[in-house]
Enzyme design. Structure first.
Site, PDB file in Angstrom:
ATOM      1  N   GLY A   1       0.834  -1.207   0.000  1.00  0.00           N
ATOM      2  CA  GLY A   1       0.000   0.000   0.000  1.00  0.00           C
ATOM      3  C   GLY A   1       0.863   1.250   0.000  1.00  0.00           C
ATOM      4  O   GLY A   1       1.920   1.267   0.637  1.00  0.00           O
TER       5      GLY A   1
ATOM      6  N   THR B   1       4.875   1.154   6.666  1.00  0.00           N
ATOM      7  CA  THR B   1       3.449   0.840   6.715  1.00  0.00           C
ATOM      8  C   THR B   1       2.763   1.831   7.644  1.00  0.00           C
ATOM      9  O   THR B   1       3.297   2.146   8.722  1.00  0.00           O
ATOM     10  CB  THR B   1       3.125  -0.596   7.200  1.00  0.00           C
ATOM     11  OG1 THR B   1       1.720  -0.673   7.508  1.00  0.00           O
ATOM     12  CG2 THR B   1       3.896  -1.013   8.439  1.00  0.00           C
TER      13      THR B   1
ATOM     14  N   ASP C   1       0.342   1.062   9.240  1.00  0.00           N
ATOM     15  CA  ASP C   1      -0.189   0.236  10.337  1.00  0.00           C
ATOM     16  C   ASP C   1       0.764   0.125  11.527  1.00  0.00           C
ATOM     17  O   ASP C   1       0.343  -0.275  12.607  1.00  0.00           O
ATOM     18  CB  ASP C   1      -0.492  -1.189   9.837  1.00  0.00           C
ATOM     19  CG  ASP C   1      -1.611  -1.217   8.817  1.00  0.00           C
ATOM     20  OD1 ASP C   1      -2.285  -0.183   8.644  1.00  0.00           O
ATOM     21  OD2 ASP C   1      -1.812  -2.273   8.193  1.00  0.00           O
TER      22      ASP C   1
ATOM     23  N   ARG D   1     -25.540  12.507  18.455  1.00  0.00           N
ATOM     24  CA  ARG D   1     -25.379  11.264  17.703  1.00  0.00           C
ATOM     25  C   ARG D   1     -24.170  10.497  18.202  1.00  0.00           C
ATOM     26  O   ARG D   1     -23.231  11.082  18.729  1.00  0.00           O
ATOM     27  CB  ARG D   1     -25.058  11.582  16.232  1.00  0.00           C
ATOM     28  CG  ARG D   1     -26.219  11.914  15.393  1.00  0.00           C
ATOM     29  CD  ARG D   1     -25.734  12.171  13.968  1.00  0.00           C
ATOM     30  NE  ARG D   1     -26.820  12.756  13.221  1.00  0.00           N
ATOM     31  CZ  ARG D   1     -26.665  13.536  12.160  1.00  0.00           C
ATOM     32  NH1 ARG D   1     -25.446  13.819  11.719  1.00  0.00           N
ATOM     33  NH2 ARG D   1     -27.699  14.011  11.528  1.00  0.00           N
TER      34      ARG D   1
ATOM     35  N   MET E   1      -7.847   2.282   9.446  1.00  0.00           N
ATOM     36  CA  MET E   1      -7.156   1.110   8.919  1.00  0.00           C
ATOM     37  C   MET E   1      -6.459   0.352  10.041  1.00  0.00           C
ATOM     38  O   MET E   1      -6.223   0.890  11.123  1.00  0.00           O
ATOM     39  CB  MET E   1      -6.186   1.520   7.824  1.00  0.00           C
ATOM     40  CG  MET E   1      -6.896   1.739   6.495  1.00  0.00           C
ATOM     41  SD  MET E   1      -5.749   2.003   5.137  1.00  0.00           S
ATOM     42  CE  MET E   1      -6.876   1.842   3.738  1.00  0.00           C
TER      43      MET E   1
ATOM     44  N   ARG F   1     -23.958   6.960  13.334  1.00  0.00           N
ATOM     45  CA  ARG F   1     -23.456   7.023  11.955  1.00  0.00           C
ATOM     46  C   ARG F   1     -22.008   6.552  11.918  1.00  0.00           C
ATOM     47  O   ARG F   1     -21.263   6.738  12.884  1.00  0.00           O
ATOM     48  CB  ARG F   1     -23.484   8.457  11.428  1.00  0.00           C
ATOM     49  CG  ARG F   1     -24.830   9.118  11.433  1.00  0.00           C
ATOM     50  CD  ARG F   1     -25.651   8.726  10.211  1.00  0.00           C
ATOM     51  NE  ARG F   1     -26.863   9.522  10.196  1.00  0.00           N
ATOM     52  CZ  ARG F   1     -26.980  10.657   9.521  1.00  0.00           C
ATOM     53  NH1 ARG F   1     -25.981  11.137   8.835  1.00  0.00           N
ATOM     54  NH2 ARG F   1     -28.127  11.320   9.543  1.00  0.00           N
TER      55      ARG F   1
ATOM     56  N   HIS G   1      -8.592   5.239   2.537  1.00  0.00           N
ATOM     57  CA  HIS G   1      -7.308   5.619   1.951  1.00  0.00           C
ATOM     58  C   HIS G   1      -6.924   7.070   2.206  1.00  0.00           C
ATOM     59  O   HIS G   1      -5.781   7.456   1.912  1.00  0.00           O
ATOM     60  CB  HIS G   1      -7.313   5.314   0.455  1.00  0.00           C
ATOM     61  CG  HIS G   1      -7.404   3.829   0.181  1.00  0.00           C
ATOM     62  ND1 HIS G   1      -8.596   3.205  -0.038  1.00  0.00           N
ATOM     63  CD2 HIS G   1      -6.449   2.875   0.166  1.00  0.00           C
ATOM     64  CE1 HIS G   1      -8.377   1.907  -0.197  1.00  0.00           C
ATOM     65  NE2 HIS G   1      -7.085   1.682  -0.083  1.00  0.00           N
TER      66      HIS G   1
ATOM     67  N   GLN H   1      -6.255   8.107   4.952  1.00  0.00           N
ATOM     68  CA  GLN H   1      -5.170   7.952   5.932  1.00  0.00           C
ATOM     69  C   GLN H   1      -3.807   7.712   5.277  1.00  0.00           C
ATOM     70  O   GLN H   1      -2.767   7.884   5.897  1.00  0.00           O
ATOM     71  CB  GLN H   1      -5.461   6.749   6.853  1.00  0.00           C
ATOM     72  CG  GLN H   1      -6.646   6.941   7.730  1.00  0.00           C
ATOM     73  CD  GLN H   1      -7.212   5.604   8.190  1.00  0.00           C
ATOM     74  OE1 GLN H   1      -6.926   5.136   9.273  1.00  0.00           O
ATOM     75  NE2 GLN H   1      -8.032   4.973   7.366  1.00  0.00           N
ATOM     76  N   ARG H   2      -3.823   7.232   4.056  1.00  0.00           N
ATOM     77  CA  ARG H   2      -2.557   6.885   3.388  1.00  0.00           C
ATOM     78  C   ARG H   2      -2.121   7.929   2.380  1.00  0.00           C
ATOM     79  O   ARG H   2      -1.006   7.866   1.864  1.00  0.00           O
ATOM     80  CB  ARG H   2      -2.733   5.567   2.628  1.00  0.00           C
ATOM     81  CG  ARG H   2      -2.588   4.396   3.481  1.00  0.00           C
ATOM     82  CD  ARG H   2      -2.432   3.064   2.795  1.00  0.00           C
ATOM     83  NE  ARG H   2      -2.622   2.919   1.399  1.00  0.00           N
ATOM     84  CZ  ARG H   2      -3.107   1.817   0.835  1.00  0.00           C
ATOM     85  NH1 ARG H   2      -3.489   0.809   1.579  1.00  0.00           N
ATOM     86  NH2 ARG H   2      -3.206   1.711  -0.464  1.00  0.00           N
TER      87      ARG H   2
END
Ligand code: F6P
Length: 342
Positions: free
Chosen positions: A10, A125, A127, A162, A169, A266, A272, A274-275
């Site tokens: 990614g 990454t 992540d 709400r 991710m 909601r 994406h 985030q990337r």
């Protein structure tokens, strides 16, 4: 010496900063030439290259994505893939390769290094789940984007009474959810490492409403309910490394919370976003230092290693150390955050 560079997996903010640092130091201090391989392992597999020198690296430091392109191509899943790679590296006159990627890209690099290919890895990454390094670049940018989103969603949640569920991710690891959830003041953070209890999540929602404060639930895309009641959604599609495409837990969670609490809920999927885009200053700094140290490893002829951040130092660790096991959120670290839940 002629050095090949590729970026796989990614895309991730900071990839271009690594490429720039590798090339700048490689040319200016080591007198190396470079060749870019397009789209991850597809480049060496199919012999697809592009010119790579100081000229191509001008102005790319703050740019997201990768000028080399990326893919999730797995040469070990292709008949004769390894031979094709070694043949194409030889044909391009490449003496050494810098592979920038996450567990899959560096997993391939690990196996190629074992077969004698001269490769140095750079861990990437959003992540942050690669072992051997304290942080991967891209993670800080992703956390900042997610935190800003949570800050913005707070105002809507408060104004409209709400529940807002923010899906971030994180297929196997909840680092983005945990860091952004703490930074953004979430009422629950749900991560893949710890199956969640939907009743407890709803109790946190009720607590927040009682205190007239906005319930924000941050959930990793790979999080699962404890009872395994099928609240995750997978499309069934798999990539070349066998990962299923995730997505959908946020919507399912919002639906379930609304059904159980009667409060409007909601979901927002950051996906994406985030990337994409420009890397944070921290990621530019880390990516640049990784690039400088990776090309020094090549100059030293030290292959089969990955550069890694340990404290404030950049060190070299065996590639296998970085790719052997994923770095997950520990139960202690997750427990520490729970005082803020509810
Ligand atoms: O590995 C980084 C990552 O962004 C994961 O968080 C996510 O699960 C995956 O990539 C998504 O990949 P793709 O963009 O190929 O669907």
């Amino acid at each position: 010496m002629r050095v090949g560079v590729l970026t796989g997996g990614g895309d991730c903010p900071g990839l271009n900063a690594v490429i720039r640092a590798v090339v700048r130091k490689g040319v200016n201090q080591h007198g190396f030439e470079f060749v870019g391989f397009r789209d991850g392992w597809r480049g060496p597999l199919d012999g697809v290259t592009m010119p790579l020198g100081i000229e191509q690296c001008r102005g790319i430091l703050p740019r997201g994505g990768t000028i080399l392109g990326s893919s999730r191509t797995n040469p070990f899943g292709v008949e004769g893939g390894v031979e094709r790679i070694t043949d194409n590296l030889a044909a391009a006159g490449v003496d050494a390769l810098v592979a920038i990627g996450g567990e899959d890209t560096l997993g391939v690099a690990t196996r190629l290094a074992e077969l004698g290919v001269a490769v140095v890895g750079v861990p990437k990454t959003i992540d942050n789940d690669l072992s051997g390094t304290d942080f991967t670049f891209g993670f800080d940018t992703a956390v900042n984007i997610a935190t800003e989103a949570i800050d913005r969603l707070h105002t809507t949640a408060e104004s409209h009474h709400r529940v807002l569920v923010v899906e971030v991710m994180g297929r196997h690891a909840g680092w983005i959810a945990l860091h952004a959830g703490i930074a953004g003041g979430a009422s629950s953070v749900l991560i893949p490492e710890s199956p969640f209890d939907i009743a407890a999540v709803c109790a946190h929602v009720e607590t927040r409403f009682r205190s007239e404060y906005a319930p924000i639930i941050v959930v990793s895309e790979g999080a699962l309910p404890a009872d395994g009641s099928g609240m995750t959604l997978v499309s069934g599609e798999k990539d070349a490394f066998g990962h299923v495409r995730l997505g959908g837990i946020g919507d399912r969670l919002a639906h379930e919370i609304e059904r159980r609490t009667g409060k409007e809920a909601r979901a927002v999927v950051l996906g994406h976003i985030q990337r994409g885009g420009t890397p944070s200053a921290f990621d530019r700094w880390l990516a640049t230092r990784f690039g400088l140290q990776a090309i020094d490893a090549v100059a030293d002829g030290e292959y089969g290693v990955m550069v890694a951040l340990r404290g404030t130092a950049i060190v070299r660790v065996p590639l296998a150390e970085g790719t052997g096991e994923l770095k997950l959120v520990s139960p202690q670290e997750y427990a520490e955050a729970q005082v803020f839940f509810g």
